[in-house]
Design a protein around this motif. Structure first.
Motif, PDB file in Angstrom:
ATOM      1  N   VAL A 200       0.839  -1.206   0.000  1.00 17.43           N
ATOM      2  CA  VAL A 200       0.000   0.000   0.000  1.00 17.43           C
ATOM      3  C   VAL A 200       0.876   1.259   0.000  1.00 17.43           C
ATOM      4  O   VAL A 200       0.619   2.220  -0.747  1.00 17.43           O
ATOM      5  CB  VAL A 200      -0.948   0.001   1.219  1.00 17.43           C
ATOM      6  N   TRP A 204       1.018   4.092  -2.881  1.00 16.39           N
ATOM      7  CA  TRP A 204       0.717   5.478  -2.520  1.00 16.39           C
ATOM      8  C   TRP A 204       1.880   6.406  -2.862  1.00 16.39           C
ATOM      9  O   TRP A 204       1.691   7.485  -3.454  1.00 16.39           O
ATOM     10  CB  TRP A 204       0.408   5.564  -1.021  1.00 16.39           C
ATOM     11  N   SER A 208       2.109   9.441  -5.590  1.00 14.21           N
ATOM     12  CA  SER A 208       2.490  10.798  -5.183  1.00 14.21           C
ATOM     13  C   SER A 208       3.632  11.324  -6.047  1.00 14.21           C
ATOM     14  O   SER A 208       3.639  12.507  -6.434  1.00 14.21           O
ATOM     15  CB  SER A 208       2.905  10.805  -3.708  1.00 14.21           C
TER      16      SER A 208
END
Length: 305
Positions: A200, A204, A208
């Motif tokens: 995860v 993420w 970003s």
């Protein structure tokens, strides 16, 4: 020594090539980093993380490739109980370390390229100071957590010694029988949950970085004339290299996880399944150094001028 079939010979050659090329690639990358360390080049902080990723690659290649090569080439009764446990432990440490180091690399680069007005502005300055501690913590965690595999194994032996055993798991060169099976809750807490959490975080952080690069590109296009095509900065190229590395890692890890789950379901898996699982597990350690060397063709990505 058993009779070698053409199928086993072909498999042994594939493993040998994968080991030799993988070790050569990782050694070349590690040598390059060490050479830059002793030169006048002031290296980027990410290089320290990549050094440990290279070490994790070595652990996986040797613990996976060497025993499968020996078995494919016909040698029987080679590994003792201790050797089987050691190989299993080194393989698990290498896999966990590769996961943790990749996650650390992606998160650190996300913080590094974040704008100064972002929520990471305070951590951005301090982040390089925490790298050594984070790497050390990752090593300690991997070394101790993965002790559950050899310690909870009642009997691990060479495959040809284990014909009447139940509740076994076949690793191709060894067969393992768990001691009352590793508790599901312990396994989930120490292995499954960290890997899912790292996955995860990698997704993420990668997202970003893509968003940050997109915004930066829009700003550059706005500032420069339309006819000018500015060359991406060293930081942008380094970020693109890390994005390529992390996406490759997640692709091979997902594929490897699928095969490992399938392998765990069957007590007597097929020859094809056992060896394909091992080959896939070695793909990222085999490919990653060449990805990095092809992207880091200029020292500006590795050095701070």
């Amino acid at each position: 020594m058993k009779k070698i079939t053409p199928r086993d010979l072909a498999l042994g050659i594939i493993f040998i090539l994968q080991i030799m090329i993988g070790i050569l690639g990782n050694f070349s990358l590690l040598y390059r980093y060490l050479f830059l360390y002793h030169s006048q080049c002031r290296m980027r902080a990410t290089v320290m993380i990549l050094k440990h990723l290279t070490i994790a690659n070595f652990l996986i290649i040797l613990s996976k490739g060497a025993p499968h090569t020996i078995r494919a080439l016909g040698w029987k009764h080679v590994f003792s109980d201790f050797a089987c446990k050691l190989l299993l432990y080194v393989d698990r440490v290498g896999r966990s370390l590769s996961f943790g180091i990749t996650c650390l690399l992606v998160i650190f680069q996300t913080v590094t390229i974040s704008p100064m007005n972002s929520c990471w502005k305070n951590l951005k300055v301090k982040a390089p100071k925490y790298i050594a501690f984070s790497i050390a913590f990752c090593w300690i965690q991997c070394l101790f957590v993965n002790l559950i595999f050899p310690l909870h194994t009642l009997y691990v032996s060479d495959k040809w010694h284990s014909t009447n055993m139940t509740n076994t798991r076949d690793f191709g060169y060894c067969v393992a029988t768990d001691l009352e099976n590793i508790s599901g809750s312990i396994y989930v807490a120490l292995v499954v949950f960290p890997e899912m959490s790292f996955s995860v975080l990698i997704f993420w952080a990668s997202g970003s970085m893509i968003l940050t690069l997109y915004r930066h590109e829009r700003q550059v296009q706005y500032i420069h004339k339309a006819s000018v095509s500015p060359r991406p900065s060293a930081e942008s190229r380094a970020t693109q290299s890390i994005l390529l590395l992390s996406s490759t890692f997640m692709c091979f890890h997902t594929l490897s996880s699928i095969f490992n789950i399938t392998l765990a379901i069957f007590h007597n898996p097929s020859w094809w399944l056992v060896n394909t699982t091992s080959l896939i597990s070695m793909c990222f350690p085999f490919i990653s150094p060449f990805l990095l060397m092809s992207r880091d063709s200029t020292l500006s990505i590795l050095c701070i001028h």
